[in-house]
Design a protein around this motif. Structure first.
Motif, short mmCIF file in Angstrom:
data_model
loop_
_atom_site.label_atom_id
_atom_site.label_comp_id
_atom_site.label_asym_id
_atom_site.label_seq_id
_atom_site.Cartn_x
_atom_site.Cartn_y
_atom_site.Cartn_z
N ASP A 127 0.90 -1.37 -0.09
CA ASP A 127 0.11 0.01 0.10
C ASP A 127 0.91 1.25 0.14
N LEU A 128 1.13 1.98 -1.13
CA LEU A 128 1.72 3.14 -1.33
C LEU A 128 0.97 4.27 -0.89
N GLN A 129 -0.38 4.30 -0.49
CA GLN A 129 -1.08 5.31 -0.10
C GLN A 129 -1.06 6.38 -1.37
N TRP A 145 -0.77 -3.95 -5.75
CA TRP A 145 -0.12 -2.84 -5.29
C TRP A 145 -1.29 -1.67 -5.37
N ASN A 146 -1.48 -1.05 -4.05
CA ASN A 146 -2.37 0.07 -3.94
C ASN A 146 -1.71 1.38 -3.98
N SER A 147 -2.39 2.33 -4.79
CA SER A 147 -1.88 3.63 -4.62
C SER A 147 -3.15 4.65 -5.07
N TYR A 148 -3.10 5.84 -4.08
CA TYR A 148 -3.93 6.83 -4.43
C TYR A 148 -3.56 7.99 -5.28
N HIS A 149 -2.17 7.80 -5.83
CA HIS A 149 -1.64 8.75 -6.47
C HIS A 149 -1.80 8.47 -7.88
N SER A 150 -2.10 9.28 -8.88
CA SER A 150 -2.48 9.14 -10.39
C SER A 150 -1.08 8.59 -11.03
N LYS A 168 2.30 -3.49 -15.85
CA LYS A 168 1.23 -4.87 -15.66
C LYS A 168 1.17 -5.36 -14.29
N PHE A 169 1.48 -4.56 -13.34
CA PHE A 169 1.23 -5.13 -11.87
C PHE A 169 -0.33 -5.28 -11.64
N THR A 170 -0.62 -5.88 -10.72
CA THR A 170 -1.92 -6.13 -10.12
C THR A 170 -2.43 -4.96 -9.36
N THR A 171 -3.17 -4.07 -9.67
CA THR A 171 -3.49 -3.08 -8.48
C THR A 171 -5.00 -3.02 -8.00
N GLY A 172 -5.28 -2.25 -7.03
CA GLY A 172 -6.62 -2.22 -6.50
C GLY A 172 -6.57 -3.22 -5.13
N GLU A 173 -7.86 -3.31 -4.62
CA GLU A 173 -8.06 -4.26 -3.25
C GLU A 173 -8.15 -5.66 -3.83
N PHE A 174 -7.56 -6.48 -2.98
CA PHE A 174 -7.31 -7.83 -3.12
C PHE A 174 -8.80 -8.45 -2.44
N ARG A 175 -9.29 -9.44 -3.41
CA ARG A 175 -10.38 -10.26 -2.88
C ARG A 175 -9.89 -11.67 -2.57
N PRO A 176 -10.06 -12.03 -1.50
CA PRO A 176 -9.64 -13.46 -1.15
C PRO A 176 -10.57 -14.49 -1.77
N PRO A 177 -10.41 -15.53 -2.62
CA PRO A 177 -11.00 -16.43 -2.95
C PRO A 177 -12.09 -17.03 -2.09
N SER A 178 -13.53 -17.37 -2.45
CA SER A 178 -14.37 -18.18 -1.40
C SER A 178 -15.05 -19.24 -2.36
N ASP A 179 -14.83 -20.32 -1.89
CA ASP A 179 -15.40 -21.68 -2.31
C ASP A 179 -17.01 -21.63 -2.29
#
Length: 226
Positions: free
Chosen positions: A51-53, A80-85, A95-106
């Motif tokens: 989280d780079l804020q 990778w999370n960032s609030y800076h454009s 090509k990094f994955t950005t945004g909130e991570f959602r744990p998988p659910s069975d």
């Protein structure tokens, strides 16, 4: 004594690693290198979120974080999370994955997983120009959204301060009429709800700098003073 440049917090998926918004890059890397291996024990489940804020990160800092965390420690970075454009643009270009991570659910089937939202994201200070929040759920800001800042959410957006930047609620959800935008002081150049845009906004409007609720009704944007 200098403030910590790195903060680790445990979560259900492993660890959230917060990077200071103003610490020198050398201090950030030195603190990561000084962390004992057991600091990352919680990450054995899924991994970590970096989280780079709202820090504006150089390419060299992002490369150093990648080297220290992935190449040297073999840690799985979930997102990778960032609030800076500018920083977010660098991460997406790599090509990094950005945004909130959602744990998988069975228990989720594919349709449910596609339309389920994350818990609300709370921001306890103002967004400066250049900061950007993207969240798959509701966003609540206890502060101002200044001109040049952006909030993009699949759910609703509530701003307990001045809305001068861009607010786009109801993104990528089937029923955009379930989302709304609340602003304690309405002063934006543009608001969006679902696929509807209202750019004809100015200080001549009766609700300018008033508390308003924006919602969708029969395919139209409705702005109501509170």
């Amino acid at each position: 004594m200098a403030s910590a440049a790195i903060i680790l917090k445990g979560a259900g998926y492993g660890i959230r690693l917060f990077v200071s918004e103003d610490a020198p890059e050398t201090q950030i890397i030195d603190e990561i290198r000084g962390l004992p291996e057991q600091s990352f024990n919680l990450a054995t489940g899924y991994g970590i979120i970096v989280d780079l804020q709202s820090r504006q990160c150089s390419g060299s800092l992002i490369s150093s974080l990648l080297m220290e965390l992935v190449w040297n420690r073999n840690i799985n970075i979930l997102s990778w999370n960032s609030y800076h454009s500018d920083t977010l643009g660098k991460l997406k270009a790599a090509k990094f994955t950005t945004g909130e991570f959602r744990p998988p659910s069975d228990s989720e089937n594919p349709d449910e997983a596609e339309n389920s939202a994350l818990p609300p994201l709370f921001r306890h200070r103002s967004l400066r120009s250049g900061e950007k929040i993207e969240h798959d759920g509701d966003v609540v800001v206890f502060g101002h959204v200044n001109n040049g800042a952006e909030i993009i959410a699949s759910g609703s957006i509530s701003i307990f301060g001045k809305l001068k930047g861009l607010a786009h609620a109801g993104v990528n959800i089937r029923e955009s009429n379930e989302a709304f935008i609340f602003a304690h002081s309405f002063e934006p150049q543009q608001v969006r709800l679902g696929n509807l845009v209202n750019s004809k906004i100015g200080d001549q409007m009766p609700w300018w700098r008033k508390s308003v609720l924006i919602f969708m009704e029969e395919g139209s944007l409705i702005i109501r003073e509170l």
